[in-house]
Enzyme design. Structure first.
Site: not given
Ligand SMILES: Cc1cc2nc3c(=O)[nH]c(=O)nc-3n(C[C@H](O)[C@H](O)[C@H](O)COP(=O)(O)OP(=O)(O)OC[C@H]3O[C@@H](n4cnc5c(N)ncnc54)[C@H](O)[C@@H]3O)c2cc1C
Length: 451
Positions: A38, A42, A425
């Protein structure tokens, strides 16, 4: 009823929270292989920018809070090794206790996200070379800056994260060079937008080399050295931001269908091809409303929404994800840059017949202080006049203006429809004709010129 969620960031925690809210008596377990759940990935660039802020400020809710106030069983440093869909169980490695166990489930949500691409070049694993994907990466970069005081940074990859970090590292006092394989920065954007961003980078003394291939990284007596096909650049810190790929190994080996972009194929309820297994976030595809087909546009905003839908349905609901139009924005120095819909590359790969027009207009009322110039590119379908996409850059209120185009795309509006929108506007916010209306008008006129 037992709902198990794999992955504890945006999609996973949204799914878990929603499942628990819908079915308070159900058991909800989150398995996360990392140390944190959590958090707002971003926000990492802006956190790294501020030496006073703790990286853990990005954590919204801790595992203990999830457990005690929400009744969600969050297990960090628990890695899922395999999914046995026929048995409805998963094999889990508990890295804390150092043993494996089998965990049964009734419904499973895969929210394994994506991982940063680590190009296969020599020296990429040397100390001082970083990726920026999860909180541990952000923590490592921040510590490295605080503890070793690097002077020179090389950023490999000029996508939006590379741009945000060029800005951040420059603000932290490093001399920044950006190396990009494509012929321009921001390969997903039109050259006119990329050119304005390039000027902004130069204005802040960021060096940029495009069309350059990185061959390897070496350690020398004076720090690190990045070798390219054109020469070499010295660095103390190297950030590799060369794209991401979806984490689909678990889903694939369990037999879940993948889409053409390599991410997990899902229906509008976030269901996978396997019974009672849902997927959401950066590991999954999303239905693209402009292309009317699945696409892979991994973003936090989508991960949260898809996670919510997956969690609701895992708890017996019937929610549907409306799809995306591909909206994203970011800041680089004094510019906001944003896009929505499709761009030139998607238009050509999908064989769409479209025009694109460029317009430039003030962001606020005539002579109003703080007004800046906004440059807009609009793509429209030639025969129907349908809006297909928009890209904007400027110093003032660009990202939220792109959201008007995003709304129009969601509703499949034509550029003529957009031109006639009743937008607010007042001189502090907009000129009489908003840049959005001007851009739509230019597109509509260009289309009528073709008939
Ligand atoms: C620097 C940065 C800036 C960003 N800025 C933006 C922004 O401004 N706006 C925006 O919309 N998006 C932004 N993003 C993208 C956004 O952060 C991601 O789209 C988002 O984090 C995706 O969430 P998620 O839960 O799908 O995946 P993730 O954040 O990738 O989380 C997946 C989790 O699953 C866990 N996991 C994977 N495989 C396993 C397993 N086999 N067993 C247990 N756990 C596992 C991983 O450890 C990870 O913690 C940014 C990303 C980064 C890196």
């Amino acid at each position: 009823m037992r709902n198990v969620v794999i992955g504890g960031v945006a999609a996973g925690m949204s799914a878990a929270s929603q499942a628990k809210r819908r079915m308070p008596n159900a058991e909800v377990i989150v398995l996360e292989r990392g140390d944190h759940v959590s958090y707002g990935a971003c926000g990492m660039p802006y956190n790294i920018e501020d030496p006073q802020r703790d990286i853990l400020d990005l954590v919204v809710i801790t595992p203990a809070e999830f457990r005690h106030t929400r009744g969600i069983d969050v297990r960090t440093r628990h890695e899922v090794l395999s999914i046995r869909a026929a048995q409805r169980e998963i094999e889990v490695r508990d890295h804390v206790a150092g043993h494996n166990y089998l965990q049964g489930y009734d419904r499973l949500v895969i929210a394994t996200g994506a991982e940063a691409v680590r190009p296969p070049i020599p020296g990429i694993d040397l100390p001082g070379v970083f990726l920026l994907r999860d909180l541990a990466d952000g923590d490592a970069i921040k510590r490295f800056i605080d503890e070793t005081g690097p002077q020179r940074a090389v950023i490999i990859g000029a996508g939006y994260i590379g741009m945000e970090m060029a800005d951040v590292l420059n603000r932290r006092g490093l001399a920044v060079s950006v190396l990009e394989r494509a012929q321009q920065v921001l390969p997903g954007f039109e050259p006119v937008i990329a050119g304005i961003v390039l000027d902004e980078l130069h204005r802040h003394d960021v060096k940029v080399e495009t069309g350059v291939a990185v061959l390897g990284v070496e350690r020398t007596g004076q720090g690190l050295l990045v070798r390219t096909d054109r020469g070499e650049t010295a660095a103390d810190l190297i950030l590799v931001s060369a794209g991401i790929r979806p984490n689909v190994a678990l889903a694939r080996s369990a037999g879940a269908r993948l889409g053409e972009h390599g991410a997990i194929a899902v229906d509008t309820r976030q269901g996978t091809s396997l019974a009672d297994i849902y997927a959401a976030g950066d590991c999954a595809e999303a239905f693209h409303r402009v292309l009317s087909k699945p696409a892979y546009v991994p973003l936090g905003t989508t991960a949260n929404k898809q996670g919510r839908v997956a969690g609701a349905n895992a708890a017996g609901g019937d929610e549907h994800f409306a799809g995306i139009v591909g909206t994203a924005g970011f800041r680089v120095f004094d510019l906001e840059v944003a896009r929505t819909g499709v761009g030139a590359a998607e238009i050509s790969s999908h064989g769409l017949d479209a025009i694109s027009v460029v317009s430039r207009h003030a962001s606020r009322g005539h002579h109003f202080p703080g007004s800046g110039r906004i440059t807009t590119v609009v793509f429209a379908e030639r025969d129907s006049g349908r809006l297909l996409g928009a890209q904007m850059v400027g110093a003032d209120t660009v990202a939220k203006r792109v959201d008007i185009f995003a709304t129009a795309l969601h509703a499949r509006m034509s550029v003529a429809d957009v031109e006639s929108l009743d937008l607010s506007y007042a001189p502090p916010f907009a000129p009489v004709y908003d840049p959005v209306l001007i851009a739509a008008r230019v597109a509509r006129k260009a289309l009528s010129g073709h008939h």
